[in-house]
Scaffold this motif. Sequence first.
Motif, PDB file in Angstrom:
ATOM      1  N   UNK A 129     -30.829  95.550  30.129  1.00  0.00           N
ATOM      2  CA  UNK A 129     -30.915  94.169  30.606  1.00  0.00           C
ATOM      3  C   UNK A 129     -30.279  94.015  31.988  1.00  0.00           C
ATOM      4  N   UNK A 130     -29.239  94.800  32.264  1.00  0.00           N
ATOM      5  CA  UNK A 130     -28.660  94.798  33.619  1.00  0.00           C
ATOM      6  C   UNK A 130     -29.685  95.320  34.617  1.00  0.00           C
ATOM      7  N   UNK A 131     -30.395  96.393  34.248  1.00  0.00           N
ATOM      8  CA  UNK A 131     -31.464  96.875  35.120  1.00  0.00           C
ATOM      9  C   UNK A 131     -32.528  95.806  35.319  1.00  0.00           C
ATOM     10  N   UNK A 132     -32.882  95.109  34.238  1.00  0.00           N
ATOM     11  CA  UNK A 132     -33.884  94.053  34.331  1.00  0.00           C
ATOM     12  C   UNK A 132     -33.425  92.953  35.290  1.00  0.00           C
ATOM     13  N   UNK A 133     -32.144  92.647  35.244  1.00  0.00           N
ATOM     14  CA  UNK A 133     -31.575  91.654  36.158  1.00  0.00           C
ATOM     15  C   UNK A 133     -31.698  92.120  37.612  1.00  0.00           C
ATOM     16  N   UNK A 134     -31.340  93.382  37.879  1.00  0.00           N
ATOM     17  CA  UNK A 134     -31.472  93.903  39.248  1.00  0.00           C
ATOM     18  C   UNK A 134     -32.936  93.970  39.663  1.00  0.00           C
ATOM     19  N   UNK A 135     -33.813  94.255  38.713  1.00  0.00           N
ATOM     20  CA  UNK A 135     -35.247  94.246  39.001  1.00  0.00           C
ATOM     21  C   UNK A 135     -35.691  92.860  39.437  1.00  0.00           C
ATOM     22  N   UNK A 136     -35.146  91.826  38.796  1.00  0.00           N
ATOM     23  CA  UNK A 136     -35.515  90.461  39.144  1.00  0.00           C
ATOM     24  C   UNK A 136     -35.140  90.098  40.567  1.00  0.00           C
ATOM     25  N   UNK A 137     -33.861  90.298  40.957  1.00  0.00           N
ATOM     26  CA  UNK A 137     -33.499  89.899  42.316  1.00  0.00           C
ATOM     27  C   UNK A 137     -34.012  90.886  43.355  1.00  0.00           C
ATOM     28  N   UNK A 138     -34.295  92.111  42.939  1.00  0.00           N
ATOM     29  CA  UNK A 138     -34.860  93.085  43.873  1.00  0.00           C
ATOM     30  C   UNK A 138     -36.299  92.738  44.212  1.00  0.00           C
ATOM     31  N   UNK A 139     -37.020  92.147  43.250  1.00  0.00           N
ATOM     32  CA  UNK A 139     -38.453  91.912  43.424  1.00  0.00           C
ATOM     33  C   UNK A 139     -38.829  90.449  43.650  1.00  0.00           C
ATOM     34  N   UNK A 140     -37.828  89.569  43.819  1.00  0.00           N
ATOM     35  CA  UNK A 140     -38.149  88.171  44.118  1.00  0.00           C
ATOM     36  C   UNK A 140     -39.027  88.079  45.361  1.00  0.00           C
ATOM     37  N   UNK A 141     -38.771  88.969  46.319  1.00  0.00           N
ATOM     38  CA  UNK A 141     -39.519  88.944  47.580  1.00  0.00           C
ATOM     39  C   UNK A 141     -41.010  89.151  47.361  1.00  0.00           C
ATOM     40  N   UNK A 142     -41.375  89.877  46.316  1.00  0.00           N
ATOM     41  CA  UNK A 142     -42.794  90.149  46.092  1.00  0.00           C
ATOM     42  C   UNK A 142     -43.602  88.868  45.989  1.00  0.00           C
ATOM     43  N   UNK A 143     -43.047  87.885  45.296  1.00  0.00           N
ATOM     44  CA  UNK A 143     -43.780  86.646  45.074  1.00  0.00           C
ATOM     45  C   UNK A 143     -43.503  85.598  46.140  1.00  0.00           C
ATOM     46  N   UNK A 144     -42.271  85.543  46.649  1.00  0.00           N
ATOM     47  CA  UNK A 144     -41.862  84.372  47.412  1.00  0.00           C
ATOM     48  C   UNK A 144     -41.526  84.618  48.882  1.00  0.00           C
ATOM     49  N   UNK A 145     -41.540  85.855  49.337  1.00  0.00           N
ATOM     50  CA  UNK A 145     -41.144  86.107  50.731  1.00  0.00           C
ATOM     51  C   UNK A 145     -42.059  85.398  51.724  1.00  0.00           C
ATOM     52  N   UNK A 146     -43.367  85.502  51.536  1.00  0.00           N
ATOM     53  CA  UNK A 146     -44.288  84.882  52.494  1.00  0.00           C
ATOM     54  C   UNK A 146     -44.243  83.364  52.392  1.00  0.00           C
ATOM     55  N   UNK A 147     -44.080  82.836  51.182  1.00  0.00           N
ATOM     56  CA  UNK A 147     -44.010  81.383  51.003  1.00  0.00           C
ATOM     57  C   UNK A 147     -42.769  80.812  51.673  1.00  0.00           C
ATOM     58  N   UNK A 148     -41.655  81.543  51.579  1.00  0.00           N
ATOM     59  CA  UNK A 148     -40.411  81.085  52.209  1.00  0.00           C
ATOM     60  C   UNK A 148     -40.484  81.226  53.725  1.00  0.00           C
ATOM     61  N   UNK A 149     -41.035  82.340  54.210  1.00  0.00           N
ATOM     62  CA  UNK A 149     -41.057  82.590  55.656  1.00  0.00           C
ATOM     63  C   UNK A 149     -41.944  81.605  56.396  1.00  0.00           C
ATOM     64  N   UNK A 150     -43.016  81.124  55.754  1.00  0.00           N
ATOM     65  CA  UNK A 150     -43.903  80.160  56.411  1.00  0.00           C
ATOM     66  C   UNK A 150     -43.468  78.713  56.189  1.00  0.00           C
ATOM     67  N   UNK A 151     -42.444  78.500  55.349  1.00  0.00           N
ATOM     68  CA  UNK A 151     -41.966  77.152  55.106  1.00  0.00           C
ATOM     69  C   UNK A 151     -42.767  76.380  54.089  1.00  0.00           C
ATOM     70  N   UNK A 152     -43.656  77.043  53.348  1.00  0.00           N
ATOM     71  CA  UNK A 152     -44.450  76.335  52.336  1.00  0.00           C
ATOM     72  C   UNK A 152     -43.561  75.775  51.235  1.00  0.00           C
ATOM     73  N   UNK A 153     -42.482  76.482  50.906  1.00  0.00           N
ATOM     74  CA  UNK A 153     -41.501  76.008  49.928  1.00  0.00           C
ATOM     75  C   UNK A 153     -40.103  76.282  50.449  1.00  0.00           C
ATOM     76  N   UNK A 154     -39.167  75.425  50.063  1.00  0.00           N
ATOM     77  CA  UNK A 154     -37.765  75.690  50.372  1.00  0.00           C
ATOM     78  C   UNK A 154     -37.292  76.905  49.579  1.00  0.00           C
TER      79      UNK A 154
END
Length: 451
Positions: free
Chosen positions: A16-41
């Motif tokens: 579960x600790x690995x799963x947690x690190x997987x989560x914050x490690x891979x947040x960028x996969x879904x949200x990096x482009x949305x955050x960089x363009x300002x589509x979402x805060x």
Amino acid sequence: MEHITLLIGIVIVTALVFDFTNGFHDTANAMATTISTGALRPKTAVAMSAGLNLVGAFLSVEVAKTISGGIIDESSGIRPEVIFAGLVGAIIWNLLTWLAGLPSSSSHALFGGLIGATLVSVGTHGVHGQAVVMKVLIPAVAAPFVAGLASMAATRLTYRLARTRAEADTAKGYRAGQIASAALVSLAHGTNDAQKTMGVITLALITGGVVAPHSDPPMWVIASAGLAIALGTYLGGWRIIRTMGKGITDIQPPQGFAAQTGAAATILASSHLGFALSTTQVCSGAVMGSGLGRKGGVVRWSTAGRMVVAWGLTLPAAGLVSAGAAFLADQGTWGVTAVAVSALAIGGGIWAASRRKPVDHTNVNDGPAAEPAGVVTTALQTVAPPPAGPVASPATAPTAAKAVVAPTHPDPVVAPIHPDPVVAPIHPDPVAAPTHPDPAQSPARPAAATS
């Protein structure tokens, strides 16, 4: 069936600790482009992604089956200590690449860790080599190219269709499209990456005799894995979000929409087929493809090169760390304790190092300096990609010319009322007009004032 022992409990917590690190490690996969363009805060984006990761964890178990019984032979003598050692190697590699801001593959870190530990403790017969090649290595090579080509084609098509529209007219639609496609990527990520931890926990339960071989993950395993990856996603891997959103290329809303849509389609298809591919590699390839698909877009190949090197090192590096951990864990209780203490010390050191230059939601969009187009970008852009933005209408072009020429006219009194400042430099009296010694006398020149 036996009850869960202390060692199996430790393995479950470590998974579960690995799963947690997987989560914050891979947040960028879904949200990096949305955050960089300002589509979402930033905070809104990671909260939405966390919720959809949790939902996605309940949609399928095909990837979990690949982990629990496909890559590792669960009947070859695998013990909980081996799984524990494999998880330690994966966690340490995840933390190191997070500190460097590199979007490496959490999935391949897990695969490498399990394979390395199994080879040391059991031998080559404990690993299904054909499954590793067919369901890990081939998708690892093919997926970034497939996602990149799809994203590049989608980006060019998007700009082509919108070439006659002003950017303000399409901004709202692209924003909505980015949010929808980011939600789809988050859902797809839950169906793929959350299941990897489910598979590991299920494998530990099988080796400990808690559940029968070839069993599906129990419901409590699905729920705990989904919650762990959702929590990690919510905290946000801001360093990797910065690299993915700003470090690879400068993303505009049409590119973000195209990249996320292509990545989501690739991930969902692989989850359906049971391919435990790297969502990081898929999304990174899609972002690079979107950079190549926009005219004037520049892919920062230095950053991309570091990413590719990290991808190539992930399997063997995690495998080596896990092999050493497995050797210690095989020595008995003191060996397992030594591995646990070492892992905690290394993790604490990495966290302390990250505090020297913290990255969070307040500075995640502070991107690197622009990088000039290199040979690869220039060569690929010779295929005549679509324009980078709306084409200027003829009505606005002369205005731009006037703004440049009029302030530099040598006769400040005559220039502002000249009917065509673009023609002003070829005044009918080229000797007198440009070198007039006294601008105040210009009203006495009826020809200039009334021309």
